[in-house]
Design a protein around this motif. Structure first.
Motif, mmCIF file in Angstrom:
data_model
loop_
_atom_site.group_PDB
_atom_site.id
_atom_site.type_symbol
_atom_site.label_atom_id
_atom_site.label_comp_id
_atom_site.label_asym_id
_atom_site.label_seq_id
_atom_site.Cartn_x
_atom_site.Cartn_y
_atom_site.Cartn_z
ATOM 1 N N UNK A 83 30.547 24.910 29.521
ATOM 2 C CA UNK A 83 31.684 24.150 29.019
ATOM 3 C C UNK A 83 32.999 24.577 29.667
ATOM 4 N N UNK A 84 32.921 25.268 30.789
ATOM 5 C CA UNK A 84 34.117 25.662 31.520
ATOM 6 C C UNK A 84 33.911 25.369 32.993
ATOM 7 N N UNK A 85 34.889 24.763 33.659
ATOM 8 C CA UNK A 85 34.717 24.448 35.081
ATOM 9 C C UNK A 85 34.826 25.686 35.952
ATOM 10 N N UNK A 86 34.507 25.510 37.216
ATOM 11 C CA UNK A 86 34.679 26.571 38.200
ATOM 12 C C UNK A 86 36.147 26.981 38.225
ATOM 13 N N UNK A 87 36.398 28.282 38.367
ATOM 14 C CA UNK A 87 37.759 28.795 38.407
ATOM 15 C C UNK A 87 38.039 29.435 39.766
ATOM 16 N N UNK A 88 39.317 29.506 40.106
ATOM 17 C CA UNK A 88 39.686 30.122 41.370
ATOM 18 C C UNK A 88 39.171 31.539 41.479
ATOM 19 N N UNK A 89 39.214 32.279 40.372
ATOM 20 C CA UNK A 89 38.735 33.660 40.387
ATOM 21 C C UNK A 89 37.247 33.743 40.679
ATOM 22 N N UNK A 90 36.486 32.694 40.327
ATOM 23 C CA UNK A 90 35.040 32.702 40.574
ATOM 24 C C UNK A 90 34.716 32.796 42.062
ATOM 25 N N UNK A 278 44.095 34.035 29.759
ATOM 26 C CA UNK A 278 43.318 32.951 30.371
ATOM 27 C C UNK A 278 42.174 33.469 31.213
ATOM 28 N N UNK A 279 41.109 32.669 31.307
ATOM 29 C CA UNK A 279 39.959 33.059 32.110
ATOM 30 C C UNK A 279 39.099 34.078 31.387
ATOM 31 N N UNK A 280 38.251 34.778 32.131
ATOM 32 C CA UNK A 280 37.383 35.811 31.574
ATOM 33 C C UNK A 280 38.106 37.147 31.699
ATOM 34 N N UNK A 281 38.441 37.748 30.562
ATOM 35 C CA UNK A 281 39.304 38.925 30.563
ATOM 36 C C UNK A 281 38.718 40.080 31.362
ATOM 37 N N UNK A 282 37.418 40.351 31.214
ATOM 38 C CA UNK A 282 36.798 41.442 31.956
ATOM 39 C C UNK A 282 36.997 41.247 33.458
ATOM 40 N N UNK A 283 36.788 40.015 33.912
ATOM 41 C CA UNK A 283 36.862 39.739 35.344
ATOM 42 C C UNK A 283 38.289 39.823 35.852
ATOM 43 N N UNK A 284 39.219 39.232 35.121
ATOM 44 C CA UNK A 284 40.594 39.152 35.597
ATOM 45 C C UNK A 284 41.320 40.488 35.560
ATOM 46 N N UNK A 285 40.994 41.331 34.566
ATOM 47 C CA UNK A 285 41.836 42.502 34.321
ATOM 48 C C UNK A 285 41.136 43.843 34.498
ATOM 49 N N UNK A 286 39.902 43.844 34.972
ATOM 50 C CA UNK A 286 39.147 45.104 35.051
ATOM 51 C C UNK A 286 39.942 46.203 35.742
ATOM 52 N N UNK A 287 40.575 45.868 36.844
ATOM 53 C CA UNK A 287 41.312 46.875 37.589
ATOM 54 C C UNK A 287 42.666 47.215 37.004
ATOM 55 N N UNK A 288 43.163 46.378 36.107
ATOM 56 C CA UNK A 288 44.489 46.598 35.539
ATOM 57 C C UNK A 288 44.450 47.223 34.146
ATOM 58 N N UNK A 289 43.295 47.126 33.472
ATOM 59 C CA UNK A 289 43.187 47.727 32.152
ATOM 60 C C UNK A 289 43.527 49.216 32.209
ATOM 61 N N UNK A 290 44.070 49.718 31.118
ATOM 62 C CA UNK A 290 44.300 51.152 30.977
ATOM 63 C C UNK A 290 42.975 51.905 31.073
ATOM 64 N N UNK A 291 43.035 53.136 31.525
ATOM 65 C CA UNK A 291 41.827 53.959 31.576
ATOM 66 C C UNK A 291 41.304 54.282 30.183
ATOM 67 N N UNK A 292 42.153 54.108 29.177
ATOM 68 C CA UNK A 292 41.710 54.266 27.795
ATOM 69 C C UNK A 292 42.151 53.050 27.004
ATOM 70 N N UNK A 293 41.323 52.004 27.055
ATOM 71 C CA UNK A 293 41.575 50.808 26.267
ATOM 72 C C UNK A 293 41.383 51.149 24.795
ATOM 73 N N UNK A 294 42.283 50.710 23.954
ATOM 74 C CA UNK A 294 42.154 50.954 22.510
ATOM 75 C C UNK A 294 41.134 49.975 21.941
ATOM 76 N N UNK A 295 39.867 50.330 22.068
ATOM 77 C CA UNK A 295 38.763 49.473 21.622
ATOM 78 C C UNK A 295 37.884 50.255 20.656
ATOM 79 N N UNK A 296 36.939 49.563 20.036
ATOM 80 C CA UNK A 296 36.072 50.166 19.032
ATOM 81 C C UNK A 296 35.340 51.405 19.548
ATOM 82 N N UNK A 297 34.756 51.414 20.750
ATOM 83 C CA UNK A 297 34.073 52.624 21.208
ATOM 84 C C UNK A 297 34.972 53.853 21.237
ATOM 85 N N UNK A 298 36.224 53.684 21.672
ATOM 86 C CA UNK A 298 37.139 54.818 21.670
ATOM 87 C C UNK A 298 37.479 55.260 20.250
ATOM 88 N N UNK A 299 37.682 54.285 19.359
ATOM 89 C CA UNK A 299 38.005 54.622 17.973
ATOM 90 C C UNK A 299 36.891 55.451 17.347
#
Length: 555
Positions: A83-90, A278-299
């Motif tokens: 349900x999503x078209x091809x994206x430039x990042x793809x 916008x887009x798939x967050x893992x794909x778009x931001x993998x390199x920009x995310x903090x080395x310690x994302x405040x997510x459930x595994x860290x908590x």
């Protein structure tokens, strides 16, 4: 018949060889998508000028149309499946497209062969060097470069230029609309924009929060995100049998349909809505995310849990091998560490469960465990056998649920031996891409679709919020090994809530002190403001919260 004198004039002799290929290119749109508008023609011309810098002109026409047709067909297949078209990042993440190879048809192969033939012939008959040709080719190169600028400053100039001179209209919150309005080439150009980080700033998100849970039990927690797993009274599957195995059921709302698994995963791990970025967050931001994302595994790791993330597919898929450690998974494993008999198709889930069970069994008796497991066996496509594909889907889902039930029994036995309570959660990341089946069973009605062909139903470009909520509805089952009532309480708290409410409730089972999860739990308890109006998530999660929790940026 003698031609008018104009055609033999020097000016005509110079203009006709240039004009005829361009006219043929414009006429050739009937071969590609039968639509003519300013963005479609404009972006086609830019691509033609690029090819014409090093290809013979008529070969450049064919190469342009063939490449556009190829991309359009690939986009169509992705849209039917996800349900999503091809994206430039793809285009820069070829590995992600490997999941769609099973959908490829003869149109794609035909366009690919025509493109290769045009390139070969065009290079053989290549033109001599021309400053004019190179100059025209550079227009496309410059625009692409501006769109890919990592600072975002250049794309801020590029998009108004494309809007002014090419008539483009960028809809960055609805990529299906964007593709319809601008054509596939314009759509890919616009979505090639680097997804920019949210802006840091002040916010009052934590001023509304539930009180911390009293005497949290800190159980071991096992979460299974089950690929395309679904059941409903109108479409019953073997997944419904989990209630007979002691599981309590809830319905939660996934942000995606038919694909985009990583977006559901994002919500289940961060407690944030996936709609903001916008887009798939893992794909778009993998390199920009903090080395310690405040997510459930860290908590959970911060309060003594061993955190394990596993997926029975490649770690490069949606860049999980990069993102998982940043989210706080201390141990990760992917299909290259598991059994996979490739000729049987997608990896079977038992290989994932065996790996997880092996880790769980050797854990120290008093050491708390959190495991997040992502399955893949029930990934589409589902081959049609004189039906919508439901027969194959039911068979594969049945196998997946049998393997999950076996795993559940083994985990519970091991937890008992370790004298630990364990909470087990399984949920579908999204509905399977079976539009026809959902329509025929009344789960979706005709108002969801832009056409009336039951064998080729396509969603409308814009769904209202209630339709979006229904499309995202998926089952979640939860079980407590010692306290069934606790599981039912959790199921009631999650009922009809967005998926991002799940990590808030799981975090509150532990002694973690991150105020974010109590704040999310407060909003989920109210259950107000979700799926109510356009961009509703902006009123729930301030942009600055994303900057703070995902990128460690505050102001």
């Amino acid at each position: 018949m003698k031609l008018p004198a104009f055609f033999s004039s020097p000016l005509a002799q110079r203009c006709i060889p240039i004009a005829l290929p361009i006219l043929a290119l414009i006429a050739g749109r009937i071969w590609v998508d039968t639509q003519w508008n300013m963005p479609r023609v404009g972006f086609s011309l830019l691509l033609y000028f690029f090819f014409a810098a090093f290809l013979q002109r008529w070969a450049a026409v064919v190469a342009t149309l063939a490449l556009e047709g190829l991309l359009l067909n690939i986009s169509y297949i992705k849209e039917v499946a996800t349900s999503e078209p091809l994206l430039g990042a793809d285009l820069f993440e070829v590995g992600q497209g490997m999941a769609l190879t099973g959908y490829m048809d003869w149109h794609i192969w035909a366009y690919a062969l025509i493109l290769l033939a045009a390139l070969a012939y065009g290079l053989w008959r290549h033109p001599s060097f021309s400053k004019r040709r190179v100059g025209l080719a550079l227009i496309l190169c410059v625009l692409v470069g501006m769109q890919l600028d990592s600072t975002g400053k250049m794309s801020a100039y590029a998009q108004p230029l494309m809007a002014q001179y090419l008539g483009s209209n960028y809809s960055n919150y609805n990529f299906r609309v964007n593709a319809r309005q601008n054509g596939i080439l314009g759509h890919l150009m616009l979505t090639a924009e680097t997804a920019h980080k949210p802006k840091a700033g002040q916010h009052q998100f934590y001023t509304q929060a539930l009180a911390a849970a009293e005497n949290p039990s800190s159980p071991d927690i096992v979460v299974v995100m089950c690929e395309s797993c679904y059941t409903d009274a109108r479409l019953p599957t073997k997944m419904a049998e989990l209630t007979q195995a002691g599981f309590s059921e809830a319905r939660v709302i996934s942000p995606v349909y038919g694909g985009g698994t990583a977006e559901a995963e994002f919500e289940a791990l961060t407690g944030l809505s996936a709609y903001t970025l916008p887009g798939i967050d893992f794909q778009n931001f993998a390199g920009q995310f903090s080395d310690k994302i405040s997510a459930l595994p860290h908590a959970l790791a911060d309060v003594g849990y061993t955190t394990i993330g596993m997926h029975n597919y490649f770690g490069t898929f949606w860049k999980r091998q990069t993102v998982y450690p940043k989210m706080g998974f201390q141990r990760i494993a992917f299909v290259d560490q598991m059994y996979w008999k490739r000729k049987d198709g997608w990896p079977k889930d038992f290989s994932l469960y065996n790996q997880a069970l092996a880790h769980y069994k050797v854990a120290p008796a008093g050491k708390k465990q959190f495991m997040f497991l992502v399955t893949v066996n029930t990934h589409g496509p589902f081959i049609k056998e004189n039906d919508s594909g439901i027969t194959q889907y039911q068979a594969r889902l049945g196998q997946a649920i049998d393997e999950f039930k076996t795993f559940t029994q083994q985990i519970e036995a091991s937890a008992k031996a370790r004298k630990r309570d364990v909470i087990i959660v399984i949920f579908g990341d999204h509905k399977p891409g079976l539009n026809q089946e959902f329509y025929e069973r009344g789960i979706f009605d005709a108002s969801f679709f832009s056409n009336r062909d039951p064998k080729n139903l396509q969603f409308k470009n814009i769904l209202n919020q209630e339709q979006t909520r229904i499309r995202g509805d998926v089952p979640l089952f939860i079980k407590g090994s010692r306290d069934p009532e606790q599981a039912q309480v959790l199921a009631d708290k999650l009922q009809s809530r967005p998926l991002f409410c799940l990590p808030a409730e799981l975090a509150r089972l532990s002694e973690n002190t991150d105020p974010f999860y109590n704040a999310v739990a407060e909003r989920c308890a109210k259950n107000e403001g979700f799926y109510t109006k356009d961009l509703w998530w902006r009123s729930v999660f301030p942009e600055a919260v994303y900057a703070e929790r995902l990128f460690a940026e505050t102001k």
